[in-house]
Design a protein around this motif. Sequence first.
Motif, PDB file in Angstrom:
ATOM      1  N   ASP A   1     -56.726  41.141  -8.856  1.00  0.00           N
ATOM      2  CA  ASP A   1     -55.368  41.344  -8.334  1.00  0.00           C
ATOM      3  C   ASP A   1     -54.408  40.288  -8.888  1.00  0.00           C
ATOM      4  O   ASP A   1     -53.300  40.613  -9.327  1.00  0.00           O
ATOM      5  N   LEU A   2     -54.828  39.041  -8.873  1.00  0.00           N
ATOM      6  CA  LEU A   2     -53.958  37.969  -9.392  1.00  0.00           C
ATOM      7  C   LEU A   2     -53.760  38.089 -10.897  1.00  0.00           C
ATOM      8  O   LEU A   2     -52.650  37.883 -11.395  1.00  0.00           O
ATOM      9  N   PHE A   3     -54.810  38.439 -11.641  1.00  0.00           N
ATOM     10  CA  PHE A   3     -54.676  38.619 -13.083  1.00  0.00           C
ATOM     11  C   PHE A   3     -53.649  39.719 -13.370  1.00  0.00           C
ATOM     12  O   PHE A   3     -52.840  39.603 -14.286  1.00  0.00           O
ATOM     13  N   THR A   4     -53.691  40.782 -12.573  1.00  0.00           N
ATOM     14  CA  THR A   4     -52.766  41.901 -12.762  1.00  0.00           C
ATOM     15  C   THR A   4     -51.346  41.507 -12.371  1.00  0.00           C
ATOM     16  O   THR A   4     -50.384  41.850 -13.059  1.00  0.00           O
ATOM     17  N   GLU A   5     -51.208  40.774 -11.276  1.00  0.00           N
ATOM     18  CA  GLU A   5     -49.883  40.392 -10.773  1.00  0.00           C
ATOM     19  C   GLU A   5     -49.180  39.352 -11.641  1.00  0.00           C
ATOM     20  O   GLU A   5     -47.990  39.455 -11.893  1.00  0.00           O
ATOM     21  N   GLN A   6     -49.925  38.321 -12.064  1.00  0.00           N
ATOM     22  CA  GLN A   6     -49.248  37.206 -12.722  1.00  0.00           C
ATOM     23  C   GLN A   6     -49.848  36.830 -14.073  1.00  0.00           C
ATOM     24  O   GLN A   6     -49.395  35.892 -14.710  1.00  0.00           O
ATOM     25  N   GLY A   7     -50.871  37.565 -14.507  1.00  0.00           N
ATOM     26  CA  GLY A   7     -51.494  37.282 -15.787  1.00  0.00           C
ATOM     27  C   GLY A   7     -52.685  36.363 -15.643  1.00  0.00           C
ATOM     28  O   GLY A   7     -52.760  35.545 -14.727  1.00  0.00           O
ATOM     29  N   TYR A   8     -53.604  36.501 -16.577  1.00  0.00           N
ATOM     30  CA  TYR A   8     -54.831  35.713 -16.545  1.00  0.00           C
ATOM     31  C   TYR A   8     -54.540  34.221 -16.698  1.00  0.00           C
ATOM     32  O   TYR A   8     -55.024  33.399 -15.937  1.00  0.00           O
ATOM     33  N   ASP A   9     -53.731  33.871 -17.708  1.00  0.00           N
ATOM     34  CA  ASP A   9     -53.468  32.455 -17.987  1.00  0.00           C
ATOM     35  C   ASP A   9     -52.769  31.743 -16.839  1.00  0.00           C
ATOM     36  O   ASP A   9     -53.008  30.563 -16.603  1.00  0.00           O
ATOM     37  N   ALA A  10     -51.913  32.453 -16.123  1.00  0.00           N
ATOM     38  CA  ALA A  10     -51.149  31.839 -15.037  1.00  0.00           C
ATOM     39  C   ALA A  10     -51.941  31.733 -13.738  1.00  0.00           C
ATOM     40  O   ALA A  10     -51.506  31.081 -12.794  1.00  0.00           O
ATOM     41  N   THR A  11     -53.099  32.347 -13.682  1.00  0.00           N
ATOM     42  CA  THR A  11     -53.902  32.357 -12.460  1.00  0.00           C
ATOM     43  C   THR A  11     -54.878  31.184 -12.459  1.00  0.00           C
ATOM     44  O   THR A  11     -55.595  30.963 -13.431  1.00  0.00           O
ATOM     45  N   THR A  12     -54.894  30.453 -11.361  1.00  0.00           N
ATOM     46  CA  THR A  12     -55.798  29.307 -11.235  1.00  0.00           C
ATOM     47  C   THR A  12     -56.970  29.645 -10.317  1.00  0.00           C
ATOM     48  O   THR A  12     -56.897  30.577  -9.496  1.00  0.00           O
ATOM     49  N   VAL A  13     -58.017  28.863 -10.445  1.00  0.00           N
ATOM     50  CA  VAL A  13     -59.176  29.011  -9.567  1.00  0.00           C
ATOM     51  C   VAL A  13     -58.753  28.794  -8.113  1.00  0.00           C
ATOM     52  O   VAL A  13     -59.203  29.509  -7.213  1.00  0.00           O
ATOM     53  N   ALA A  14     -57.886  27.820  -7.871  1.00  0.00           N
ATOM     54  CA  ALA A  14     -57.420  27.546  -6.509  1.00  0.00           C
ATOM     55  C   ALA A  14     -56.727  28.774  -5.918  1.00  0.00           C
ATOM     56  O   ALA A  14     -56.932  29.109  -4.748  1.00  0.00           O
ATOM     57  N   GLN A  15     -55.915  29.459  -6.721  1.00  0.00           N
ATOM     58  CA  GLN A  15     -55.239  30.663  -6.225  1.00  0.00           C
ATOM     59  C   GLN A  15     -56.240  31.775  -5.905  1.00  0.00           C
ATOM     60  O   GLN A  15     -56.092  32.481  -4.913  1.00  0.00           O
ATOM     61  N   ILE A  16     -57.232  31.919  -6.771  1.00  0.00           N
ATOM     62  CA  ILE A  16     -58.248  32.949  -6.547  1.00  0.00           C
ATOM     63  C   ILE A  16     -58.995  32.658  -5.248  1.00  0.00           C
ATOM     64  O   ILE A  16     -59.182  33.546  -4.412  1.00  0.00           O
ATOM     65  N   ALA A  17     -59.418  31.408  -5.086  1.00  0.00           N
ATOM     66  CA  ALA A  17     -60.150  31.029  -3.873  1.00  0.00           C
ATOM     67  C   ALA A  17     -59.296  31.258  -2.628  1.00  0.00           C
ATOM     68  O   ALA A  17     -59.778  31.804  -1.625  1.00  0.00           O
ATOM     69  N   GLU A  18     -58.036  30.850  -2.708  1.00  0.00           N
ATOM     70  CA  GLU A  18     -57.146  31.029  -1.551  1.00  0.00           C
ATOM     71  C   GLU A  18     -56.982  32.502  -1.212  1.00  0.00           C
ATOM     72  O   GLU A  18     -57.070  32.899  -0.048  1.00  0.00           O
ATOM     73  N   ARG A  19     -56.748  33.340  -2.217  1.00  0.00           N
ATOM     74  CA  ARG A  19     -56.569  34.777  -1.986  1.00  0.00           C
ATOM     75  C   ARG A  19     -57.834  35.385  -1.379  1.00  0.00           C
ATOM     76  O   ARG A  19     -57.758  36.286  -0.545  1.00  0.00           O
ATOM     77  N   ALA A  20     -58.995  34.889  -1.789  1.00  0.00           N
ATOM     78  CA  ALA A  20     -60.264  35.421  -1.277  1.00  0.00           C
ATOM     79  C   ALA A  20     -60.637  34.839   0.077  1.00  0.00           C
ATOM     80  O   ALA A  20     -61.588  35.295   0.713  1.00  0.00           O
ATOM     81  N   GLY A  21     -59.911  33.805   0.508  1.00  0.00           N
ATOM     82  CA  GLY A  21     -60.190  33.196   1.807  1.00  0.00           C
ATOM     83  C   GLY A  21     -61.376  32.250   1.791  1.00  0.00           C
ATOM     84  O   GLY A  21     -62.092  32.128   2.784  1.00  0.00           O
ATOM     85  N   VAL A  22     -61.604  31.602   0.648  1.00  0.00           N
ATOM     86  CA  VAL A  22     -62.701  30.639   0.531  1.00  0.00           C
ATOM     87  C   VAL A  22     -62.169  29.347  -0.098  1.00  0.00           C
ATOM     88  O   VAL A  22     -61.040  29.294  -0.558  1.00  0.00           O
ATOM     89  N   THR A  23     -63.014  28.340  -0.130  1.00  0.00           N
ATOM     90  CA  THR A  23     -62.620  27.078  -0.751  1.00  0.00           C
ATOM     91  C   THR A  23     -62.920  27.115  -2.249  1.00  0.00           C
ATOM     92  O   THR A  23     -63.686  27.968  -2.719  1.00  0.00           O
ATOM     93  N   LYS A  24     -62.333  26.151  -2.977  1.00  0.00           N
ATOM     94  CA  LYS A  24     -62.617  26.045  -4.410  1.00  0.00           C
ATOM     95  C   LYS A  24     -64.102  25.774  -4.644  1.00  0.00           C
ATOM     96  O   LYS A  24     -64.694  26.308  -5.577  1.00  0.00           O
ATOM     97  N   SER A  25     -64.692  24.947  -3.792  1.00  0.00           N
ATOM     98  CA  SER A  25     -66.112  24.654  -3.986  1.00  0.00           C
ATOM     99  C   SER A  25     -66.961  25.908  -3.796  1.00  0.00           C
ATOM    100  O   SER A  25     -67.972  26.091  -4.484  1.00  0.00           O
ATOM    101  N   THR A  26     -66.550  26.784  -2.887  1.00  0.00           N
ATOM    102  CA  THR A  26     -67.263  28.053  -2.723  1.00  0.00           C
ATOM    103  C   THR A  26     -67.118  28.892  -3.978  1.00  0.00           C
ATOM    104  O   THR A  26     -68.081  29.515  -4.437  1.00  0.00           O
TER     105      THR A  26
END
Length: 195
Positions: A21-46
């Motif tokens: 979803d984030l890759f589609t919305e804002q592009g792969y390069d602009a998407t960070t691991v932190a954003q992915i984790a937040e969107r999924a409802g988990v921590t970066k370490s998870t």
Amino acid sequence: MDLMARWQPETTQRLVVAAVDLFTEQGYDATTVAQIAERAGVTKSTFFRHFSDKRELLVAGQETLSTLLAEGITDAPPEAGPLDAVAAGLARASSAMGPANRELGPRLKAAVAASTELQERDALKSVGLAAAMSGALAGRGVPEPVAQVAAELGVLAFKRGYARWSEGDRDDGQGLAPYALTALTELRAATASLS
């Protein structure tokens, strides 16, 4: 954040969906691991317990698919020819693909199309699937060139079938298998016209 959310079995699926979803919305390069984790409802370490980096999200489930393809080929009847064995592998692997995979298909396709890096990762995924099928065919005594061609046709059939299935009527009640097997039949017919 709910600590239980980090340990739910569907965490990998949530991470993949969030990333696509984030890759589609804002592009792969602009998407960070932190954003992915937040969107999924988990921590970066998870996130890092499931994936080494954001590129790995694209190949989530590849090992399972490779195993199922190879098992289906290995378990095909002894008299089955190479493409019939590939069909058995496609049927086995298709059984692991459910409604969530079908829903994700068009978004994943768009995300891959928009990123050279994801296109490269997708190509590597195809190579891995072909290697698994080719190895299983070789284990059945199929000569190497025949095994490689059959495996490549299997990958192409899987991709074509998955594209049709994920873009098709959600209410058709069919799983991926009929789509992948139809694609393999079409490719088999197409190879007859190559001579």
